[in-house]
Write an enzyme that holds these catalytic residues in place. Structure first.
Site, PDB file in Angstrom:
ATOM      1  N   ASP A   1      -2.292   0.615 -10.973  1.00  0.00           N
ATOM      2  CA  ASP A   1      -2.328  -0.790 -10.577  1.00  0.00           C
ATOM      3  C   ASP A   1      -1.773  -0.834  -9.154  1.00  0.00           C
ATOM      4  O   ASP A   1      -0.553  -0.866  -8.966  1.00  0.00           O
ATOM      5  CB  ASP A   1      -1.462  -1.621 -11.528  1.00  0.00           C
ATOM      6  CG  ASP A   1      -1.511  -3.106 -11.203  1.00  0.00           C
ATOM      7  OD1 ASP A   1      -2.483  -3.541 -10.547  1.00  0.00           O
ATOM      8  OD2 ASP A   1      -0.567  -3.821 -11.592  1.00  0.00           O
TER       9      ASP A   1
ATOM     10  N   GLU B   1      -7.299  -0.377 -10.574  1.00  0.00           N
ATOM     11  CA  GLU B   1      -7.668  -1.795 -10.647  1.00  0.00           C
ATOM     12  C   GLU B   1      -8.224  -2.242  -9.303  1.00  0.00           C
ATOM     13  O   GLU B   1      -7.688  -1.916  -8.247  1.00  0.00           O
ATOM     14  CB  GLU B   1      -6.458  -2.651 -11.037  1.00  0.00           C
ATOM     15  CG  GLU B   1      -6.872  -4.067 -11.376  1.00  0.00           C
ATOM     16  CD  GLU B   1      -5.840  -4.791 -12.240  1.00  0.00           C
ATOM     17  OE1 GLU B   1      -5.771  -4.517 -13.451  1.00  0.00           O
ATOM     18  OE2 GLU B   1      -5.092  -5.610 -11.694  1.00  0.00           O
TER      19      GLU B   1
ATOM     20  N   ASP C   1       3.853  -4.115 -14.049  1.00  0.00           N
ATOM     21  CA  ASP C   1       2.894  -3.289 -13.300  1.00  0.00           C
ATOM     22  C   ASP C   1       2.596  -1.980 -14.024  1.00  0.00           C
ATOM     23  O   ASP C   1       1.483  -1.477 -13.982  1.00  0.00           O
ATOM     24  CB  ASP C   1       3.442  -2.985 -11.899  1.00  0.00           C
ATOM     25  CG  ASP C   1       3.834  -4.246 -11.172  1.00  0.00           C
ATOM     26  OD1 ASP C   1       3.012  -4.793 -10.448  1.00  0.00           O
ATOM     27  OD2 ASP C   1       4.971  -4.715 -11.386  1.00  0.00           O
TER      28      ASP C   1
END
Lengths: 175, 175
Positions: free
Chosen positions: B7, B68, B141
């Site tokens: 991420d 992502e 996260d």
């Protein structure tokens, strides 16, 4: 001082190397564009940009790197690729332990043309004049990269020295 | 198959490694967050992220990487840093010659929670349930990174094989 200017982009990444110091005539050393195919995988494209930038650094041994700062534009998908390419350019500079500065597009335009809103043609014309080139530097991304390098030499000399001192001091603390 | 989910972020970059295959229970291998100081130079920050991601790849030997995808958000300055970090994450994956896929935040949320609009808490809860973890993975996260890895195993198995085949075919052509 020899500066590598980078106008980051995924499809076209402008590269321009200029030698000189504030108050003296500047000399163009190299300019060109790294192109990657839109059909290639994003990983391959960024890897190609990283490898070629590292090659240029090895070949031309700049003292500093100047990268144009990315701003949000109308086309969001383009700006993301540009930001990813700028991240890779900054990383390659850091890995080569070179001092790095960033400038906004309007800072660069103002430095070479006197106007922060100069168009691409105006930037090309002024870069050719400043570097005493007989032809306009092409394509526009390469001219922009030369403009970024000129901007850094004129505006950033002091900033680069400061950054280098900070990096050296930090490296000293870590040892 | 072992997947490294990332991420991306400049201040906090979530990392989550999951092992498993579609239709079988998934196992959490590692999760954490790479933090870099906002006061540090952008070059140092990206270099730190690149080095740590490379360390994780060497240590945990994932078969694939899932990142992502970055979208434009309200805060433009944050999204630029995120995009730069994602560029570096993708580069590190490419340098390690690992197949890489990207997923939008809503694809990831939908994969683990059934809703593309799930909030952070819901994602954490579902990741803990899917990976049979006794506590919620933290911080958010790291949980997102685990969710990206789960999403890839469930959704991306076929896509990863396809990408690997394309890369292998291209490598063959170049030889």
């Amino acid at each position: 001082m020899r500066v590598l200017g980078i106008d980051p982009g995924l499809t076209r990444c402008g590269v321009g190397i200029v030698e000189g110091s504030p108050g003296k005539p500047l000399t163009p050393v190299f300019h060109g564009v790294i192109r990657t195919a839109a059909s290639a995988h994003i990983g391959e494209r960024l890897d190609e940009i990283a490898q070629l930038l590292a090659d240029y650094i090895r070949a031309y041994r700049p003292d500093a790197i100047a990268v144009e700062r990315v701003f949000s534009q109308v086309n969001v998908s383009t700006v993301m690729g540009t930001a990813q390419a700028s991240g890779v350019a900054i990383l390659v500079g850091a890995q080569a332990k070179l001092p790095l500065s960033t400038y906004t597009p309007s800072e660069v335009k103002a430095a070479v043309s006197g106007s922060g809103r100069a168009d691409k043609k105006q930037v090309q014309t002024m870069v050719a004049r400043i570097l005493r080139m007989s032809e306009l530097p092409k394509p526009a991304d390469a001219a922009d990269a030369l403009a970024i390098a000129c901007c850094h030499i004129w505006r950033g000399g002091a900033k680069a020295k400061f950054d280098a001192a900070v990096i050296a001091a930090k490296a000293g603390i870590r040892q």
